[in-house]
Design a protein around this motif. Structure first.
Motif, PDB file in Angstrom:
ATOM      1  N   ALA A 240       0.864  -1.184   0.000  1.00  0.00           N
ATOM      2  CA  ALA A 240       0.000   0.000   0.000  1.00  0.00           C
ATOM      3  C   ALA A 240       0.900   1.234   0.000  1.00  0.00           C
ATOM      4  O   ALA A 240       2.077   1.145   0.375  1.00  0.00           O
ATOM      5  CB  ALA A 240      -0.882   0.005   1.245  1.00  0.00           C
ATOM      6  N   GLY A 241       0.349   2.365  -0.430  1.00  0.00           N
ATOM      7  CA  GLY A 241       1.092   3.621  -0.394  1.00  0.00           C
ATOM      8  C   GLY A 241       1.450   3.981   1.046  1.00  0.00           C
ATOM      9  O   GLY A 241       0.728   3.625   1.983  1.00  0.00           O
ATOM     10  N   ILE A 242       2.551   4.683   1.216  1.00  0.00           N
ATOM     11  CA  ILE A 242       3.005   5.061   2.561  1.00  0.00           C
ATOM     12  C   ILE A 242       1.939   5.909   3.254  1.00  0.00           C
ATOM     13  O   ILE A 242       1.446   6.882   2.700  1.00  0.00           O
ATOM     14  CB  ILE A 242       4.317   5.880   2.489  1.00  0.00           C
ATOM     15  N   GLY A 243       1.571   5.502   4.453  1.00  0.00           N
ATOM     16  CA  GLY A 243       0.551   6.214   5.209  1.00  0.00           C
ATOM     17  C   GLY A 243      -0.861   5.803   4.818  1.00  0.00           C
ATOM     18  O   GLY A 243      -1.839   6.323   5.351  1.00  0.00           O
ATOM     19  N   GLN A 244      -0.993   4.852   3.885  1.00  0.00           N
ATOM     20  CA  GLN A 244      -2.333   4.441   3.427  1.00  0.00           C
ATOM     21  C   GLN A 244      -2.643   2.993   3.767  1.00  0.00           C
ATOM     22  O   GLN A 244      -3.687   2.473   3.374  1.00  0.00           O
ATOM     23  CB  GLN A 244      -2.434   4.644   1.912  1.00  0.00           C
ATOM     24  N   GLY A 245      -1.746   2.320   4.478  1.00  0.00           N
ATOM     25  CA  GLY A 245      -1.972   0.910   4.796  1.00  0.00           C
ATOM     26  C   GLY A 245      -2.071   0.674   6.287  1.00  0.00           C
ATOM     27  O   GLY A 245      -2.475   1.558   7.043  1.00  0.00           O
ATOM     28  N   ARG A 246      -1.686  -0.535   6.713  1.00  0.00           N
ATOM     29  CA  ARG A 246      -1.836  -0.953   8.112  1.00  0.00           C
ATOM     30  C   ARG A 246      -0.674  -0.513   9.004  1.00  0.00           C
ATOM     31  O   ARG A 246      -0.766  -0.610  10.224  1.00  0.00           O
ATOM     32  CB  ARG A 246      -1.916  -2.482   8.171  1.00  0.00           C
ATOM     33  N   ILE A 247       0.441  -0.138   8.387  1.00  0.00           N
ATOM     34  CA  ILE A 247       1.615   0.210   9.203  1.00  0.00           C
ATOM     35  C   ILE A 247       1.453   1.620   9.758  1.00  0.00           C
ATOM     36  O   ILE A 247       1.188   2.560   9.004  1.00  0.00           O
ATOM     37  CB  ILE A 247       2.916   0.104   8.370  1.00  0.00           C
ATOM     38  N   SER A 248       1.601   1.757  11.053  1.00  0.00           N
ATOM     39  CA  SER A 248       1.415   3.069  11.678  1.00  0.00           C
ATOM     40  C   SER A 248       2.472   4.039  11.159  1.00  0.00           C
ATOM     41  O   SER A 248       3.659   3.715  11.120  1.00  0.00           O
ATOM     42  CB  SER A 248       1.482   2.927  13.198  1.00  0.00           C
ATOM     43  N   PRO A 249       2.039   5.240  10.720  1.00  0.00           N
ATOM     44  CA  PRO A 249       2.992   6.230  10.219  1.00  0.00           C
ATOM     45  C   PRO A 249       4.076   6.559  11.242  1.00  0.00           C
ATOM     46  O   PRO A 249       5.218   6.820  10.874  1.00  0.00           O
ATOM     47  CB  PRO A 249       2.118   7.452   9.937  1.00  0.00           C
ATOM     48  N   THR A 250       3.730   6.508  12.523  1.00  0.00           N
ATOM     49  CA  THR A 250       4.707   6.795  13.571  1.00  0.00           C
ATOM     50  C   THR A 250       5.824   5.761  13.545  1.00  0.00           C
ATOM     51  O   THR A 250       7.008   6.087  13.653  1.00  0.00           O
ATOM     52  CB  THR A 250       4.023   6.753  14.959  1.00  0.00           C
ATOM     53  N   ALA A 251       5.431   4.476  13.391  1.00  0.00           N
ATOM     54  CA  ALA A 251       6.425   3.404  13.351  1.00  0.00           C
ATOM     55  C   ALA A 251       7.278   3.531  12.094  1.00  0.00           C
ATOM     56  O   ALA A 251       8.505   3.363  12.148  1.00  0.00           O
ATOM     57  CB  ALA A 251       5.726   2.047  13.381  1.00  0.00           C
ATOM     58  N   MET A 252       6.657   3.856  10.964  1.00  0.00           N
ATOM     59  CA  MET A 252       7.404   4.000   9.713  1.00  0.00           C
ATOM     60  C   MET A 252       8.394   5.150   9.828  1.00  0.00           C
ATOM     61  O   MET A 252       9.551   5.030   9.426  1.00  0.00           O
ATOM     62  CB  MET A 252       6.430   4.232   8.554  1.00  0.00           C
ATOM     63  N   GLU A 253       7.944   6.251  10.417  1.00  0.00           N
ATOM     64  CA  GLU A 253       8.823   7.409  10.601  1.00  0.00           C
ATOM     65  C   GLU A 253      10.006   7.044  11.498  1.00  0.00           C
ATOM     66  O   GLU A 253      11.151   7.379  11.204  1.00  0.00           O
ATOM     67  CB  GLU A 253       8.026   8.570  11.217  1.00  0.00           C
ATOM     68  N   GLN A 254       9.703   6.340  12.588  1.00  0.00           N
ATOM     69  CA  GLN A 254      10.759   5.947  13.530  1.00  0.00           C
ATOM     70  C   GLN A 254      11.806   5.066  12.851  1.00  0.00           C
ATOM     71  O   GLN A 254      13.010   5.237  13.046  1.00  0.00           O
ATOM     72  CB  GLN A 254      10.118   5.199  14.707  1.00  0.00           C
ATOM     73  N   LEU A 255      11.322   4.144  12.013  1.00  0.00           N
ATOM     74  CA  LEU A 255      12.252   3.245  11.322  1.00  0.00           C
ATOM     75  C   LEU A 255      13.090   4.010  10.294  1.00  0.00           C
ATOM     76  O   LEU A 255      14.313   3.914  10.280  1.00  0.00           O
ATOM     77  CB  LEU A 255      11.457   2.121  10.634  1.00  0.00           C
ATOM     78  N   LEU A 256      12.418   4.798   9.442  1.00  0.00           N
ATOM     79  CA  LEU A 256      13.129   5.460   8.339  1.00  0.00           C
ATOM     80  C   LEU A 256      14.095   6.548   8.799  1.00  0.00           C
ATOM     81  O   LEU A 256      15.092   6.807   8.138  1.00  0.00           O
ATOM     82  CB  LEU A 256      12.135   6.054   7.333  1.00  0.00           C
ATOM     83  N   THR A 257      13.796   7.172   9.925  1.00  0.00           N
ATOM     84  CA  THR A 257      14.688   8.247  10.388  1.00  0.00           C
ATOM     85  C   THR A 257      15.696   7.753  11.430  1.00  0.00           C
ATOM     86  O   THR A 257      16.433   8.543  11.999  1.00  0.00           O
ATOM     87  CB  THR A 257      13.886   9.438  10.985  1.00  0.00           C
ATOM     88  N   SER A 258      15.729   6.428  11.648  1.00  0.00           N
ATOM     89  CA  SER A 258      16.682   5.880  12.628  1.00  0.00           C
ATOM     90  C   SER A 258      18.106   6.003  12.102  1.00  0.00           C
ATOM     91  O   SER A 258      18.330   6.055  10.892  1.00  0.00           O
ATOM     92  CB  SER A 258      16.360   4.402  12.883  1.00  0.00           C
ATOM     93  N   ALA A 259      19.056   6.022  13.025  1.00  0.00           N
ATOM     94  CA  ALA A 259      20.475   6.107  12.642  1.00  0.00           C
ATOM     95  C   ALA A 259      20.853   4.912  11.771  1.00  0.00           C
ATOM     96  O   ALA A 259      21.660   5.023  10.854  1.00  0.00           O
ATOM     97  CB  ALA A 259      21.340   6.140  13.893  1.00  0.00           C
ATOM     98  N   GLU A 260      20.218   3.755  12.022  1.00  0.00           N
ATOM     99  CA  GLU A 260      20.548   2.525  11.294  1.00  0.00           C
ATOM    100  C   GLU A 260      20.197   2.633   9.806  1.00  0.00           C
ATOM    101  O   GLU A 260      20.852   2.024   8.975  1.00  0.00           O
ATOM    102  CB  GLU A 260      19.794   1.327  11.903  1.00  0.00           C
ATOM    103  N   LEU A 261      19.155   3.368   9.483  1.00  0.00           N
ATOM    104  CA  LEU A 261      18.721   3.438   8.084  1.00  0.00           C
ATOM    105  C   LEU A 261      19.218   4.681   7.348  1.00  0.00           C
ATOM    106  O   LEU A 261      18.903   4.886   6.177  1.00  0.00           O
ATOM    107  CB  LEU A 261      17.187   3.344   7.981  1.00  0.00           C
TER     108      LEU A 261
END
Ligand SMILES: [Zn+2]
Length: 299
Positions: A240-261
């Protein structure tokens, strides 16, 4: 915040790498994109592409001038868990297809070739891992270029292989030439396979920590940034498009802006909408980074 934000999407090449390169440059100008993924050849076949040189070199110089990075996605039908037994002809066809992708990746200046972890039709997972290692060894033994093989985690069906970071890390370590193997993390697959519990407030930090313990993150070159239409643990692979599916936008933001990524190529494989393809999703990613930049600036 240190590092460069690089985002983009899968682009259709319609048989011309140069045409794809020009499209990439237009999206770089319009949307700030600086990385893309494309198919080296028909994704529904293992047939080799041999007439690529001039087109690939033109594409390479276009993309280098624009500082755009790319990865290639191998054919959908490629299965690196294909066994040498009882029919080595089939095994060879898969190995040759992957080798062909690697050669084209180097010619186009792509960082690597994404391959799905592998599908088995039997229930012997150990045999599946052995077959994958054999395939990767055969391919890397005859590969002397720069492009990496990027193992992608899977959603969970088709034999259930490649649904944990542990499997990716172990397979890489057990190969003859681990330096030629890296990873591509697919966020939709991570969620539906049960690897990333984005429904839980601690889920993202747990995934990041597990990856640190496994020494997974340093070898990740790209992230397939996809939301999921299906539930956590469902094993059903529908993007699904980002922010349009089941994954919480907060969790996606946390993952994508992490130092690891940080510094990874963030590539959308979500449904396109309109001329500007993923405009709204890219806007969201930019906003997450700007916010992160802002808060880390004031720490
Ligand atoms: Zn993917």
């Amino acid at each position: 915040m240190k590092g460069t934000l690089r985002y983009g999407c899968h682009l259709r090449s319609h048989g011309s790498f140069t045409q794809m390169g020009n499209k990439a440059i237009r999206l770089a100008e319009l949307e700030g994109c600086s990385c893309f993924q494309f198919f080296a050849k028909n994704p529904r076949s293992l047939q080799l592409k041999l007439d690529y040189e001039q087109d690939a070199h033109e594409c390479r110089s276009l993309l280098e001038t624009a500082s755009i990075k790319t990865i290639i996605h191998s054919a959908y039908v490629l299965n690196i868990a294909t066994s040498m037994q009882p029919d080595s002809t089939l095994f060879t066809a898969h190995a040759m297809s992957l080798l062909n992708d690697l050669v084209i990746a180097d010619a186009c200046g792509a960082v690597g070739v994404v391959v799905h972890f592998g599908v088995i039709k039997h229930s012997d997972k150990l045999q599946g891992y052995r077959d994958i290692i054999t395939m990767l060894n055969v391919v890397t033994d005859s590969w002397h270029g720069n492009a990496l093989i990027l193992l992608e985690n899977q959603a969970g069906l088709h034999g259930g292989l490649g649904v944990t970071l542990d499997e990716c890390v172990q397979i890489r370590k057990l190969c003859h030439k681990p330096d030629q193997i890296g990873f591509c993390l697919d966020t939709c697959h991570a969620y539906v396979s049960g690897m990333w519990n984005a429904d839980h407030t601690e889920g993202t930090s747990q995934l990041l920590e597990h990856g640190r313990n496994m020494d997974y993150w340093p070898y990740v070159s790209a992230v397939h940034v996809n939301d999921a239409q299906e539930a956590y643990g469902s094993k059903r692979d529908r993007h699904a498009g980002i922010g349009q599916g089941r994954i919480s936008p907060t969790a996606m933001e946390q993952l994508l802006t992490s130092a690891e990524l940080r510094d990874k190529l963030l590539i959308l494989e979500t449904p396109e909408s309109g001329e500007r393809l993923h405009s709204k999703e890219w806007q969201l990613i930019r906003a997450w980074y700007a916010l992160d930049h802002h808060t880390s600036h004031h720490k």
